[in-house]
Scaffold this active site. Structure first.
Site, PDB file in Angstrom:
ATOM      1  N   ASP A 115     -32.200   0.224  11.654  1.00  0.00           N
ATOM      2  CA  ASP A 115     -31.012   1.082  11.743  1.00  0.00           C
ATOM      3  C   ASP A 115     -29.805   0.223  12.083  1.00  0.00           C
ATOM      4  OD1 ASP A 115     -29.469   3.387  11.675  1.00  0.00           O
ATOM      5  OD2 ASP A 115     -29.855   3.892  13.760  1.00  0.00           O
TER       6      ASP A 115
ATOM      7  N   CYS B 273       0.826  -1.208   0.000  1.00  0.00           N
ATOM      8  CA  CYS B 273       0.000   0.000   0.000  1.00  0.00           C
ATOM      9  C   CYS B 273       0.862   1.260   0.000  1.00  0.00           C
ATOM     10  CB  CYS B 273      -0.993  -0.002   1.157  1.00  0.00           C
ATOM     11  SG  CYS B 273      -0.246   0.058   2.782  1.00  0.00           S
TER      12      CYS B 273
END
Length: 281
Positions: A137, A55
């Site tokens: 939710d 990365c």
DNA sequence: TAGCTGACAGCGT
DNA sequence: AACGCTGCCAGCT
């Protein structure tokens, strides 16, 4: 999604570099660039292939080195060793363009299809609702590599009395990407909603329905289950409209109108996810 | 150029 | 309860 981002990163050759935005573009939408950064921040094996996932070869779009878990200095040093020319604070040369995967492009096309069905089956009329409402939710816990979603469904009658509730805890490997929220939260909602499919007359989802440039999570859920749904959101998306009732923005999801009773169901689910979140930390 | 903002959420005050 | 801040970004004003 984590897997795809890490795989694209794994394939950046030594001596080359790319950007967060180009990886997002390869996924199919540059809006995911920030999410790419968030995933790479949790790279389980930073370093060089074959064991590491490099990365450090992912920089800012303007060539600046950008952040790194072990410090920007080391990132710059690794790049220099690999033959990337750096002058001042920027890498020279053109970034490598990763191979197109198009996942997000396919998803946004899917959202447009959902939108058509949602538009055709819904209206913006405000009416009161007289049946059972399932409020949905989710809240999140960060772990080392993944987020864990605590998703809650609360079944209410139209007076606001709780009849039943259910929650799930699931590992989430889809980062939050603006306008693609559904793909992060929907899997758990589907599990919960299926349990209530014969009891609920309406599903109220924390998020948008038609007040989304394509199709919000409420529309998507309704479309998949063929159940009326409504979106109850805290914030409006740019360039879109919804009906504001109190602090909430309501929009029809699927086969629905605007039912103010939906707010209570979502707020109850919201409270429960937060309560459970605290319980598990 | 600096500052703003994304359906952010979580966590602190 | 309501803000403000942060997080391996980028494009726009």
């Amino acid at each position: 999604m984590y897997e795809e981002i890490l795989k694209i990163t794994y394939r950046i050759p030594e001596g080359k570099r790319t950007s967060y935005g180009l990886i997002a573009q390869a996924l199919g939408d540059k809006i995911a660039s920030r999410a790419v950064g968030e995933v790479l921040a949790r790279n389980p094996r930073p370093g060089r292939p074959p064991f590491g996932i490099p990365c450090h070869r992912v920089l800012y779009s303007d060539g600046r080195i950008g952040k790194y878990a072990f410090g920007e200095e080391l990132k710059r040093e690794l790049l220099r060793e690999e033959g990337v020319e750096i002058v001042g604070d920027k890498a020279l040369g053109e970034p490598r363009v990763p191979e197109e995967l198009g996942i997000l492009k396919r998803r946004s096309e899917e959202q447009m299809k959902v939108r058509e069905a949602a538009l055709e089956s819904s209206s913006w009329e405000i009416e009161s609702f007289n049946g059972k409402i399932l409020g949905l939710d989710a809240s999140y816990k960060r772990a080392r590599l993944y987020d864990y979603a605590i998703s809650v469904g609360v079944l209410m009658d139209s007076s606001g009395e709780v009849l039943d509730a259910l929650y799930t805890i699931t590992r989430v490997s889809v980062p939050y990407i603006p306008t693609y929220l559904a793909y992060r939260e929907l899997p758990a909602y589907l599990c919960i909603a299926k349990e209530f499919i014969d009891k609920a007359d309406l599903i109220a989802v924390n998020g948008h329905g038609l007040a989304h440039p394509r199709a919000g999570i409420a529309s998507h859920l309704g479309y998949l289950l063929d159940i009326p749904t409504i979106g109850v959101a805290r914030k409006l998306l740019r360039g879109t409209k919804a009906i504001k009732i109190g602090k909430r923005y309501l929009s029809p999801g699927y086969k629905s109108k605007i039912y103010p009773e939906a707010i209570k169901a979502v707020e109850k689910a919201d409270k429960l996810t937060k309560l459970l979140g605290r319980l598990f930390s």
